[in-house]
Design a protein around this motif. Structure first.
Motif, mmCIF file in Angstrom:
data_model
loop_
_atom_site.group_PDB
_atom_site.id
_atom_site.type_symbol
_atom_site.label_atom_id
_atom_site.label_comp_id
_atom_site.label_asym_id
_atom_site.label_seq_id
_atom_site.Cartn_x
_atom_site.Cartn_y
_atom_site.Cartn_z
ATOM 1 N N MET A 1 0.036 1.982 2.434
ATOM 2 C CA MET A 1 -0.805 0.830 2.747
ATOM 3 C C MET A 1 -1.106 0.025 1.487
ATOM 4 O O MET A 1 -1.148 -1.211 1.526
ATOM 5 C CB MET A 1 -2.114 1.284 3.425
ATOM 6 N N VAL A 2 -1.296 0.706 0.373
ATOM 7 C CA VAL A 2 -1.469 -0.015 -0.893
ATOM 8 C C VAL A 2 -0.174 -0.749 -1.233
ATOM 9 O O VAL A 2 -0.191 -1.860 -1.769
ATOM 10 C CB VAL A 2 -1.899 0.957 -2.009
ATOM 11 N N GLY A 3 0.950 -0.119 -0.864
ATOM 12 C CA GLY A 3 2.253 -0.777 -1.055
ATOM 13 C C GLY A 3 2.314 -2.089 -0.290
ATOM 14 O O GLY A 3 2.824 -3.100 -0.798
ATOM 15 N N VAL A 4 1.773 -2.092 0.917
ATOM 16 C CA VAL A 4 1.751 -3.331 1.708
ATOM 17 C C VAL A 4 0.935 -4.392 0.971
ATOM 18 O O VAL A 4 1.361 -5.548 0.847
ATOM 19 C CB VAL A 4 1.157 -3.058 3.117
ATOM 20 N N ALA A 5 -0.226 -3.974 0.466
ATOM 21 C CA ALA A 5 -1.056 -4.919 -0.282
ATOM 22 C C ALA A 5 -0.280 -5.462 -1.487
ATOM 23 O O ALA A 5 -0.306 -6.661 -1.786
ATOM 24 C CB ALA A 5 -2.346 -4.230 -0.738
ATOM 25 N N TYR A 6 0.443 -4.572 -2.164
ATOM 26 C CA TYR A 6 1.221 -4.961 -3.334
ATOM 27 C C TYR A 6 2.252 -6.021 -2.960
ATOM 28 O O TYR A 6 2.396 -7.046 -3.632
ATOM 29 C CB TYR A 6 1.904 -3.724 -3.909
ATOM 30 N N LEU A 7 2.955 -5.750 -1.837
ATOM 31 C CA LEU A 7 4.008 -6.673 -1.420
ATOM 32 C C LEU A 7 3.422 -8.041 -1.082
ATOM 33 O O LEU A 7 3.980 -9.077 -1.456
ATOM 34 C CB LEU A 7 4.761 -6.092 -0.217
ATOM 35 N N LEU A 8 2.283 -8.025 -0.376
ATOM 36 C CA LEU A 8 1.664 -9.301 -0.016
ATOM 37 C C LEU A 8 1.280 -10.065 -1.268
ATOM 38 O O LEU A 8 1.577 -11.246 -1.418
ATOM 39 C CB LEU A 8 0.418 -9.049 0.844
ATOM 40 N N LYS A 9 0.627 -9.344 -2.185
ATOM 41 C CA LYS A 9 0.168 -10.023 -3.390
ATOM 42 C C LYS A 9 1.349 -10.543 -4.206
ATOM 43 O O LYS A 9 1.302 -11.647 -4.735
ATOM 44 C CB LYS A 9 -0.684 -9.067 -4.214
ATOM 45 N N MET B 1 -9.065 -2.843 -1.486
ATOM 46 C CA MET B 1 -7.954 -2.101 -0.883
ATOM 47 C C MET B 1 -8.339 -1.520 0.478
ATOM 48 O O MET B 1 -7.484 -1.191 1.275
ATOM 49 C CB MET B 1 -7.531 -0.972 -1.814
ATOM 50 N N GLY B 2 -9.655 -1.429 0.722
ATOM 51 C CA GLY B 2 -10.135 -0.869 1.986
ATOM 52 C C GLY B 2 -9.554 -1.588 3.187
ATOM 53 O O GLY B 2 -9.231 -0.978 4.206
ATOM 54 N N ALA B 3 -9.395 -2.901 3.040
ATOM 55 C CA ALA B 3 -8.878 -3.687 4.154
ATOM 56 C C ALA B 3 -7.465 -3.250 4.523
ATOM 57 O O ALA B 3 -6.997 -3.505 5.631
ATOM 58 C CB ALA B 3 -8.894 -5.168 3.791
ATOM 59 N N PHE B 4 -6.798 -2.614 3.582
ATOM 60 C CA PHE B 4 -5.434 -2.165 3.877
ATOM 61 C C PHE B 4 -5.370 -0.688 4.255
ATOM 62 O O PHE B 4 -4.562 -0.293 5.084
ATOM 63 C CB PHE B 4 -4.515 -2.467 2.690
ATOM 64 N N VAL B 5 -6.233 0.115 3.633
ATOM 65 C CA VAL B 5 -6.154 1.561 3.898
ATOM 66 C C VAL B 5 -6.822 1.899 5.229
ATOM 67 O O VAL B 5 -6.303 2.705 5.997
ATOM 68 C CB VAL B 5 -6.795 2.359 2.752
ATOM 69 N N LEU B 6 -7.957 1.259 5.522
ATOM 70 C CA LEU B 6 -8.682 1.619 6.744
ATOM 71 C C LEU B 6 -7.876 1.372 8.018
ATOM 72 O O LEU B 6 -7.994 2.143 8.961
ATOM 73 C CB LEU B 6 -10.032 0.914 6.784
ATOM 74 N N PRO B 7 -7.025 0.328 8.072
ATOM 75 C CA PRO B 7 -6.246 0.159 9.309
ATOM 76 C C PRO B 7 -5.403 1.388 9.668
ATOM 77 O O PRO B 7 -5.239 1.699 10.844
ATOM 78 C CB PRO B 7 -5.362 -1.040 9.003
ATOM 79 N N VAL B 8 -4.890 2.098 8.678
ATOM 80 C CA VAL B 8 -4.068 3.254 9.030
ATOM 81 C C VAL B 8 -4.961 4.338 9.636
ATOM 82 O O VAL B 8 -4.560 5.071 10.547
ATOM 83 C CB VAL B 8 -3.248 3.757 7.810
ATOM 84 N N ILE B 9 -6.216 4.389 9.181
ATOM 85 C CA ILE B 9 -7.152 5.343 9.784
ATOM 86 C C ILE B 9 -7.509 4.890 11.196
ATOM 87 O O ILE B 9 -7.581 5.697 12.127
ATOM 88 C CB ILE B 9 -8.413 5.476 8.905
ATOM 89 N N PRO C 1 8.157 -4.587 -6.574
ATOM 90 C CA PRO C 1 8.225 -4.599 -5.112
ATOM 91 C C PRO C 1 9.160 -3.521 -4.551
ATOM 92 O O PRO C 1 8.912 -2.997 -3.479
ATOM 93 C CB PRO C 1 8.769 -5.986 -4.782
ATOM 94 N N MET C 2 10.224 -3.190 -5.299
ATOM 95 C CA MET C 2 11.165 -2.215 -4.777
ATOM 96 C C MET C 2 10.463 -0.893 -4.475
ATOM 97 O O MET C 2 10.630 -0.322 -3.398
ATOM 98 C CB MET C 2 12.291 -2.017 -5.804
ATOM 99 N N LEU C 3 9.644 -0.447 -5.409
ATOM 100 C CA LEU C 3 8.944 0.818 -5.196
ATOM 101 C C LEU C 3 7.901 0.691 -4.096
ATOM 102 O O LEU C 3 7.650 1.642 -3.348
ATOM 103 C CB LEU C 3 8.269 1.275 -6.494
ATOM 104 N N ALA C 4 7.293 -0.484 -3.986
ATOM 105 C CA ALA C 4 6.308 -0.693 -2.922
ATOM 106 C C ALA C 4 6.997 -0.614 -1.563
ATOM 107 O O ALA C 4 6.524 0.050 -0.642
ATOM 108 C CB ALA C 4 5.626 -2.036 -3.099
#
Lengths: 682, 381
Positions: free
Chosen positions: B260-268, B202-210, B348-351
């Protein structure tokens, strides 16, 4: 049939109000409605909206209550619906929740347990009694409370029903009651009671500008009023026993149960010039108390007296007394006339034939300006060029020495006999601009325009007298021949010039002076356009300008001599002074009323803007907030889990459920599954 | 029988603590006691309360999440070392070796910025190559970045007192300072979930926001010269700032992480990176937990803000744009939680909603300062 419809309609309303669909919709609608008030500035004077929106939209927006959207009827209605919806929800859910907290569901059947998503069964190797003992010990050890179903003896199954974390249900009750409590507290402190009185015609906002004691009773609120939030501005040594509640396009007067006197208002500054503190020393005189109460109110440190909280909200000028010199800018008068004024008052001013009214609107003793602003702007914008400077700068958290105090400023309006006003913004002390010092005066004809500034060059004493002396000479037609003579003499010095040519030079110099004194550069340009061929105009303009400059230089020497001052040396400084004087004289033609009021002396009187509130709903709001936080943590971090162990003669059926399916629950289920397998083996 | 009981007895929380836990608690107690003895005379009663409550809170946090027990002492040692290098002279920030290259607040913050960006690259490299080793290194870099950020803030706090005794204040007073705080809090929240779920993708998704926050910080420094310490305006001179602001940023950080985890969820859920990302249930669970903790802290922060407003502006609620947008953010996540908890909705709706929630949050956090005016205008661009 009849009764069925009668009972089903309220039922349907109840169902709707307590439904979560409605609650979610209300949350969404409330969020969207809230946006309006952040986009449109709230509670501005109505005239501002009128200017901004035009008459049609102004009326439409007013009808929707958009200028005070958070107190508009429809907005309050949404809130009320939310309270009702949450209230019904609590009413509907609480009995269920309480039952859940109490119940162990010890009547579950084997069939229903086998239907669970999380269940397992184990062969029973040890005897039933031993197993029961181990299982109950296990559950207690894991923090579960349990209840035993009917014990049918060794041959019959026995159910152990256990649960943990039931208090999470209490979280629901706490959070939802909290919302209702907070909303009710907020509505009490909002102006709902006032709105109701207004609707019923008991109160009416006052729109006229009246002294507080002249405001009629219908626009007054008595000290008995439970909840208010108003403000008042008190000048130093002044006092107030009312506050004003701004409402829509008017105000209401709230009488206070005491009187507040402002002894002193203080502003302290940091070394860099930014304000550090605002403090008001106040004395409260209360007819019920024997002794007056003295205290200091400052930002973040209100005083609470008799349930009324007194806050430092703003400050302003409370009637500073200003002693000024008035200069007529387009006249030969070399001496100023004295003028005295008080901020927020108006006085009349006579300039020979013209009559003016002067309204002094503001006085500020401190004006902090960024000294570096100009220097920064002068640098090339791209930062790659001076990357190293920027890197050094970025490495330091120390503040730049940039702000400094440029001294007092004051603002006034001069209204002519026709009632047309122009507004002026002046600084008392000379300002340094590009290494030169000027007395600066700004003028604007309308409040929404920016000030345009005239720079009067400061003389060798830093005063405006030197400039005024020169200006008076220019407008004194009687001096023009002498000035022209001196200029011609200086210009032709050392050259053999015949008298006719010299006379012509004197003549045309006098003409240039006269034209400039009549209408500045514009008149001069017009004259050149009329008198000189197009091809020659630019050159002629240059010549005339040179003539004008040098003639004025001579004029300056002349009047200095007359006033018994040393002549100026013929250096760059003096030339610049003359050049800047020319520009200032030219700008004076566009200065509106040709009077410049120069501040000589002042006695500052400040006023303090206090906000007074009484908010009985605050206790409700705060206690609701505590419940809300407790409830949230109970809901999120206490997990309700139930375990059933059906101990049969040869097997044990294990089933587990939770009100929330999370990964933690899955993990816990697996853990119990393993533990129980081990436990029942030995 | 007794043996059985013992085996499966869930130990009480206090019994589960080891020697290190107690040593940590004692260290914190001594530290805060010493600080109190040194500076107690300059604190008002609320600040004294806050000092001990914060110490107790960090003891609790360290017991709950063990790495904090190492993080805090490391930050303390490095900060004290940095502060010791000053000899009471701010100019040494650009002269003394250790300050110039590591521990002067601006140097530390630049290190933090560089390390977070490196960690972002590292996590993506790890995701692309499926290298757990790279991900472990990235986690280490993220830890180091957080240490440097915290040291930067501590030293900055000290530097503010070197500028002037009346200027000194906790570095939480403007947009520049809170962006540093935001980066650190988001990173620490992420590191917690990384450890809790034993999952480093998940780091690949959370770190970009940082990294985005770091980019803003750099622009704010180089483009707007915002890094200079400014004295506090009167409205901010209150102990409330010390608790209102951090509570708010736990909320903002957690909401950003959830998005950002939501983004990962949507992609997956659309089949992208499907076999590199953790299971949908894990992503869903992290999203829920982050929003829950964010919501709880955001609620607390808003309540604290209201109490502060009551003291500074004369009313606990003035419908100021910042307040109103905080309410909008709150309502948004309240609705999200209702849908998820009561209706039991997943997917996906919640993501999507969590991602949109970030847009609302960013507007409340930055947009209000940029586009709307009001009482709350401490950070302008």
């Amino acid at each position: 049939m009849q009764t069925a419809t009668q009972s089903s309609f309220p039922r349907a309303v109840y169902e709707l109000l307590s439904s979560m669909r409605l609650a979610i919709s209300l949350l969404t609608v409330l969020a969207i409605a809230s946006v309006i008030g952040t986009v449109l500035k709230q509670n501005e004077p109505y005239s501002n909206y009128m200017i901004e929106l035009g008459p049609f939209w102004f009326k439409a927006f007013a009808a929707l209550g958009l200028y005070d959207v958070y107190h508009a009827g429809w907005f309050l209605a949404i809130l009320l619906f939310l309270i009702l919806s949450v209230g019904f929800c609590i009413y509907r859910q609480t009995p269920l929740m309480l039952r859940e907290i109490k119940s162990f569901r010890e009547h579950a059947t084997e069939a229903s347990l086998r239907g669970f998503a999380h269940q397992a069964s184990y062969p029973l190797e040890a005897g039933k009694a031993a197993a029961m003992q181990r299982l109950t010990c296990y559950l207690a050890g894991q923090g579960f409370r349990f209840k035993l179903g009917a014990d049918g003896g060794d041959a019959q199954p026995t159910l152990i029903a256990a649960k943990a974390g039931s208090l999470t249900r209490l979280g629901y009750i706490l959070t939802h009651s909290a919302i209702v409590i907070i909303c009710i507290g907020g509505l009490i402190d909002g102006n709902v009671p006032l709105k109701v009185q207004e609707l019923l015609g008991y109160k009416k906002t006052e729109t006229r500008d009246l002294p507080s004691d002249k405001v009629p009773a219908i626009s007054r609120l008595t000290p008995a009023n439970l909840s208010f939030r108003g403000s008042v501005s008190i000048p130093e040594a002044g006092s107030a026993d009312v506050v004003y509640l701004n409402l829509a396009d008017g105000y209401l007067v709230q009488d206070l149960p005491f009187q507040i006197q402002l002894k002193k208002f203080r502003i302290e500054h940091y070394a860099t010039g930014q304000p550090k503190s605002f403090e008001s020393d106040i004395v409260i005189t209360d007819p019920d108390a024997k002794k007056a109460f003295e205290g200091t109110v400052s930002v973040n440190h209100p005083i609470i007296y008799k349930g009324v909280a007194i806050y430092q909200a703003s400050f302003g000028d409370g009637g500073s007394r200003l002693a000024m010199n008035g200069w007529s800018l387009l006249s030969p008068a070399a001496k100023p006339f004295p003028f005295k004024g008080v901020v927020n008052q108006s006085s009349s001013l006579s300039n020979g034939d013209a009559q003016y009214t002067v309204e002094i609107t503001d006085f500020k003793m401190f004006n902090v300006q960024d000294a570096d602003e100009k220097a920064d702007a002068a640098q090339p914008p791209g930062f790659w060029q001076n990357a190293s400077r920027i890197m050094d700068d970025a490495a330091s958290s120390a503040p730049k020495k940039r702000a400094h105090n440029v001294g007092p400023s004051y603002q006034y309006k001069i209204r002519d006999a026709q009632g047309q006003a122009r507004e002026y913004h002046n600084f008392m002390l000379p300002l340094q601009i590009d290494g030169r010092s000027y007395l600066v005066s700004g003028m604007r004809a309308a409040p929404n325009e920016p000030f345009r500034y005239v720079r009067f060059p400061a003389d060798e004493n830093g005063g405006v007298e030197g400039y005024m002396r020169l200006r008076a000479a220019l407008f004194d037609k009687a001096l023009h021949p002498e000035i022209a003579r001196r200029f011609a003499a200086a210009a032709t010095q050392g050259a053999a010039v015949n008298e006719a040519l010299r006379a012509k030079l004197v003549d045309s110099t006098g003409k240039v002076l006269e034209i400039f004194a009549h209408g500045g550069f514009e008149d001069l340009a017009k004259f050149i356009e009329g008198a000189v061929d197009k091809a020659e105009q630019e050159k002629a303009a240059e010549t005339y300008l040179k003539v004008l400059e040098r003639a004025l230089f001579e004029a300056n020497q002349l009047v200095r001599q007359r006033d018994g001052l040393k002549p100026l040396p013929p250096d760059m400084q003096s030339v610049q002074f003359v050049r800047e004087s020319l520009n200032a004289i030219n700008d004076s033609f566009y200065y509106g009323n040709p009077v410049y009021l120069q501040l000589k002396n002042y006695e500052e009187v400040l006023s303090s803007g206090l906000q007074l509130t009484r908010s009985p709903g605050k206790t409700l709001v705060y206690s609701g907030s505590v419940l809300l936080v407790l409830g949230l943590f109970a809901m999120f971090y206490i997990r309700e889990r139930r375990i059933w162990l059906l101990v049969q003669p040869d097997t044990v059926l294990f089933a587990m459920s939770s009100n929330r399916k999370t990964l933690d629950f899955e993990n816990e289920f697996r853990q119990h599954q393993q533990n129980l397998a081990g436990l029942l083996k030995g | 029988m007794e043996a059985v009981r013992h085996d499966y007895q869930r130990p009480s929380f206090l019994r589960s603590l080891g020697g290190l836990d107690w040593a940590y608690a004692v260290l914190l107690a001594i530290g805060s006691g010493y600080a109190f003895q040194l500076y107690g005379d300059y604190m008002d009663v609320y600040e004294k309360g806050i000092l001990f409550l914060i110490a107790a809170m960090f003891v609790g946090l360290g017991w709950f999440w063990k790495p904090i027990r190492i993080l805090l002492p490391v930050v303390a040692v490095l900060s004290l070392f940095g502060i010791g290098q000053y000899h009471g002279d701010l100019a040494r920030a650009s002269q003394a070796f250790w300050l110039k290259y590591l521990f002067a607040s601006q140097s530390a913050i630049m290190w933090m910025s560089a390390l977070y960006v490196m960690a972002t690259g590292g996590y993506w490299f790890g995701l692309a190559t499926r290298s757990d080793f790279t991900n472990r290194v990235s986690a280490g870099i993220t830890w180091s970045a957080s240490v440097m950020g915290l040291v930067g803030l501590m030293v900055r706090w000290y530097e503010s007192y070197l500028i002037g005794a009346d200027v000194g204040h906790i570095p939480l007073s403007n947009l520049y300072e809170v962006f540093i705080l935001f980066s650190i809090i988001t990173a620490l929240l992420y590191l917690y979930y990384e450890q809790h779920y034993q999952n480093r993708q998940m780091g690949a998704f959370v770190l970009p926001v940082i990294s985005a926050a770091v980019a803003f910080l750099l622009w704010y420094t180089f483009g707007r010269d915002a890094q200079h310490i400014q004295p506090l305006v009167p409205a901010l001179q209150s102990y409330w700032m010390k608790i209102h602001v951090p509570a708010n940023f736990v909320g903002y950080g957690a909401f950003s992480l959830a998005a950002m985890v939501g983004v990962a969820y949507l992609l997956k859920s659309r089949g992208h990176l499907a076999n590199r990302l953790p299971a949908l249930e894990v992503l869903d669970d992290v999203m829920y937990k982050a929003i829950a903790i964010g919501f709880a802290f955001f609620t607390i922060a808003t309540i604290l803000g209201a109490m502060w407003a009551a003291e500074a502006w004369g009313g606990y609620w003035s419908w100021d744009p910042k307040e109103t947008w905080a309410l909008i953010v709150w309502l948004n996540y309240a609705a999200w939680l209702h849908i998820r908890l009561v209706k039991g909705l997943r997917g996906p709706m919640l993501a999507w909603w969590a991602v949109v929630g970030l847009v609302v949050t960013v507007f409340a956090f930055l947009g209000v300062n940029m586009f709307l005016s009001g009482l709350h205008s401490y950070g302008t661009l």
